[in-house]
Design an enzyme around this catalytic site. Structure first.
Site, mmCIF file in Angstrom:
data_model
loop_
_atom_site.group_PDB
_atom_site.id
_atom_site.type_symbol
_atom_site.label_atom_id
_atom_site.label_comp_id
_atom_site.label_asym_id
_atom_site.label_seq_id
_atom_site.Cartn_x
_atom_site.Cartn_y
_atom_site.Cartn_z
ATOM 1 N N TYR A 188 0.850 -1.194 0.000
ATOM 2 C CA TYR A 188 0.000 0.000 0.000
ATOM 3 C C TYR A 188 0.881 1.236 0.000
ATOM 4 O O TYR A 188 1.873 1.277 0.725
ATOM 5 C CB TYR A 188 -0.921 0.009 1.230
ATOM 6 N N GLU B 119 -0.516 4.846 -0.434
ATOM 7 C CA GLU B 119 -1.279 6.095 -0.602
ATOM 8 C C GLU B 119 -0.403 7.284 -0.268
ATOM 9 O O GLU B 119 0.445 7.220 0.613
ATOM 10 C CB GLU B 119 -2.502 6.088 0.333
ATOM 11 N N ASP C 107 -6.074 15.481 -23.596
ATOM 12 C CA ASP C 107 -6.053 14.053 -23.325
ATOM 13 C C ASP C 107 -5.347 13.387 -24.518
ATOM 14 O O ASP C 107 -5.933 13.224 -25.581
ATOM 15 C CB ASP C 107 -7.501 13.561 -23.169
ATOM 16 N N THR D 101 -3.029 7.671 -21.362
ATOM 17 C CA THR D 101 -2.840 6.289 -20.969
ATOM 18 C C THR D 101 -1.362 5.987 -21.202
ATOM 19 O O THR D 101 -0.663 6.742 -21.879
ATOM 20 C CB THR D 101 -3.647 5.308 -21.845
ATOM 21 N N LYS E 14 -1.250 2.608 -24.907
ATOM 22 C CA LYS E 14 -1.642 2.674 -26.313
ATOM 23 C C LYS E 14 -0.374 2.894 -27.151
ATOM 24 O O LYS E 14 0.537 2.084 -27.058
ATOM 25 C CB LYS E 14 -2.723 3.737 -26.495
ATOM 26 N N ARG F 37 -0.638 -1.260 -18.861
ATOM 27 C CA ARG F 37 -1.981 -0.696 -18.786
ATOM 28 C C ARG F 37 -2.034 0.310 -17.634
ATOM 29 O O ARG F 37 -1.829 -0.062 -16.483
ATOM 30 C CB ARG F 37 -2.960 -1.856 -18.547
HETATM 31 C C1 PLP Z 1 -8.490 5.143 -24.297
HETATM 32 C C2 PLP Z 1 -8.813 6.538 -23.893
HETATM 33 C C3 PLP Z 1 -9.133 6.841 -22.560
HETATM 34 C C4 PLP Z 1 -9.388 5.774 -21.536
HETATM 35 O O1 PLP Z 1 -8.332 5.027 -21.166
HETATM 36 P P1 PLP Z 1 -8.546 3.788 -20.167
HETATM 37 O O2 PLP Z 1 -7.169 3.408 -19.796
HETATM 38 O O3 PLP Z 1 -9.280 2.752 -20.924
HETATM 39 O O4 PLP Z 1 -9.325 4.288 -18.992
HETATM 40 C C5 PLP Z 1 -9.316 8.153 -22.218
HETATM 41 N N1 PLP Z 1 -9.209 9.133 -23.129
HETATM 42 C C6 PLP Z 1 -8.940 8.884 -24.422
HETATM 43 C C7 PLP Z 1 -8.835 10.009 -25.383
HETATM 44 C C8 PLP Z 1 -8.739 7.571 -24.843
HETATM 45 O O5 PLP Z 1 -8.504 7.319 -26.122
#
Ligand code: PLP
Length: 478
Positions: free
Chosen positions: A64, A66, A241, A270, A273, A279
């Protein structure tokens, strides 16, 4: 390091798991086989390195932690501090960011942290100020009521879902579209491109607290300098994002106006990707938001995942190596080759092409819905996902689009020639698939027919295409 080390590591791990629950060991092995055999064109997926994968499978999971580095709510976090600090340092250096917060468990969690940070920093709420400087027990019922009223109904302007935005950017069914008073900007119906004048107009009218840039299904570069100017002109916080294209930013394919980090107040992503890490999620921000961002856990997030932070440190170290820039460039070259291959065979693409890692095929030209196309391609060994196109007549469930992306196949080593062959396989499947009908004779959005022999033949060709580029060549589980 010998390649043999990778085989030994994964074989031994499976042997240990098999002794407890053999079905789990079998499923892990089967997943490797499936991933090796499928032509993976899902734009949001990739293959993390063996080092990244191995960094996750250990006793860091038991801890843990936090709080943040050096300021934990739990004792004995010195080793977690080491890996969290390393991951944050790699992230700051890689992206040129003032501050990095590497605890978010996913992209959506990173966005929730960012929303909270901006609300806490920006909302003019005397009750919230009181809550932050006094013991919360000192607040009256009236203070709490005022705090909820003042935090709620703040305004967010983001890209609409059907134009390629993400559901967390203010889409009504998502919490972001419920806690915020939201509006969205779309794309020009004629070109499919973001019309920055229209975004500026919407911002002037709506005066959002947060302007959100970034997407999941927009196949073009975005000019973040212009979006920042729009945000500044209305006093909005500019959030980007970059979940999908973080790898292209890391690999310096997106620079200058197209790199969000120097322009945005806060950037979320993320890590799994195009960035090719474990992940997870991450927040980068300007110094003035750092304190609020660091409160992410336990404000918004559950306890950090130290084993995943260790893997983030490994993957970010990989992304700082020169060969990652080469990888990022090949992702974009491959996407362009795939788009050209599809266009030359007669496909319709949203915006007419791509300048990032993804291509959005409008399959209505083949007389199919996205759902039919996705399934027919899957029958043929080609893994994609259906996606709305702008102003989609089939809605978000059936859709009219197929989104394809190149980060995963590029990791395997496929190049532009193989992308042209991939375009041929996709086009063949889509031209040979016919939409089905419901029992009452009306057109079905789900049923279709595709000759099973042809599907098998395409699947074999897809496998042949992959045979020269083995996935995880250093791992032999047999
Ligand atoms: C994939 C994605 C997310 C979400 O990511 P997770 O790891 O699945 O929660 C958020 N914003 C955008 C633009 C994405 O393409």
């Amino acid at each position: 390091m010998s390649r043999n080390a990778e085989s030994t590591a994964f074989r031994s791990a499976l042997e240990v798991i098999r002794a407890v629950e053999p079905r789990v060991a079998d499923a892990i092995g089967a997943e490797l086989t499936d991933q090796r055999e499928s032509l993976k064109l899902i734009a949001s997926e990739n293959y993390a390195s063996p080092a990244t994968l191995l960094a996750m499978g250990n006793w860091f999971s038991d801890k843990y932690a936090e709080g943040t580095v050096g300021r934990r709510f739990y004792a004995g976090c010195q080793n977690v501090d080491t890996v969290e600090a390393l991951a944050a340092e790699h992230a700051r250096e890689l992206f040129g960011a003032a501050h990095a917060y590497v605890q978010p468990h996913s992209g959506i969690d990173a966005n929730l942290v960012a929303f909270w940070a901006v609300l806490a920093d920006r909302v003019e709420s005397p009750a919230l100020k009181k809550a932050q400087v006094r013991q919360v027990n000192d607040l009256t019922e009236a203070d709490w009521f005022a705090l909820r009223r003042e935090l709620g109904n703040q305004r967010m302007l983001g890209m609409s879902l059907d134009a390629g935005g993400h559901l967390t950017h203010g889409f009504r069914p998502n919490i972001s579209g419920k806690m915020f008073d939201q509006r969205s900007y779309g794309t020009d119906p004629a070109t499919g491109l973001i019309d920055y004048d229209r975004v500026a107009e919407a911002a002037r009218e709506f005066k959002p607290l947060i302007l959100v840039g970034g997407y999941s299904a927009y196949p073009r570069k975005v000019n973040f300098r212009i979006l920042r100017e729009i945000a500044d002109s209305v006093g909005a916080t500019f959030m980007v994002d970059m979940a999908h294209f973080a790898g292209l930013v890391a690999g310096k394919v997106f620079t200058g106006d197209f790199d969000p980090v120097p322009h945005a107040h806060i950037v979320t992503t993320t890590t799994h990707k195009s960035l090719r890490g474990p992940r997870g999620g991450m927040v980068l921000c300007q110094p003035e938001l750092a304190d609020q961002v660091d409160r992410g856990c336990p404000m918004v997030l559950g306890g950090p995942l130290p084993h995943v932070m260790a893997a983030k440190a490994v993957a970010l170290a990989e992304a700082r190596r020169p060969d990652f820039a080469d990888y990022a460039q090949r992702i974009v070259d491959n996407a362009r080759a795939l788009a050209e291959g599809l266009l030359s065979r007669g496909a319709t693409l949203v915006t007419g092409g791509t300048d990032n890692h993804l291509v959005l095929i409008d399959v209505s030209g083949y007389g199919l819905t996205g759902r039919q196309a996705e399934q027919a391609l899957l029958d043929s060994g080609i893994v994609t996902n259906r996606n709305s196109v702008p102003q989609d007549p089939n809605g978000a469930w059936y859709t009219s689009g197929i989104r394809v992306g190149t980060p995963a196949l590029t990791t395997r080593g496929l190049g532009t020639a193989e992308m042209d062959q991939t375009a041929e396989l996709i086009h063949t499947v889509l031209t040979q698939t016919t939409a089905g009908a419901n029992a009452d004779g009306t057109p079905s959005k789900a049923k279709y027919t595709l000759d099973a022999g042809l599907a098998d033949k395409i699947a074999r060709q897809a496998t042949d295409l992959l045979a020269t580029y083995p996935l995880y060549p250093g791992i032999d589980l047999s």
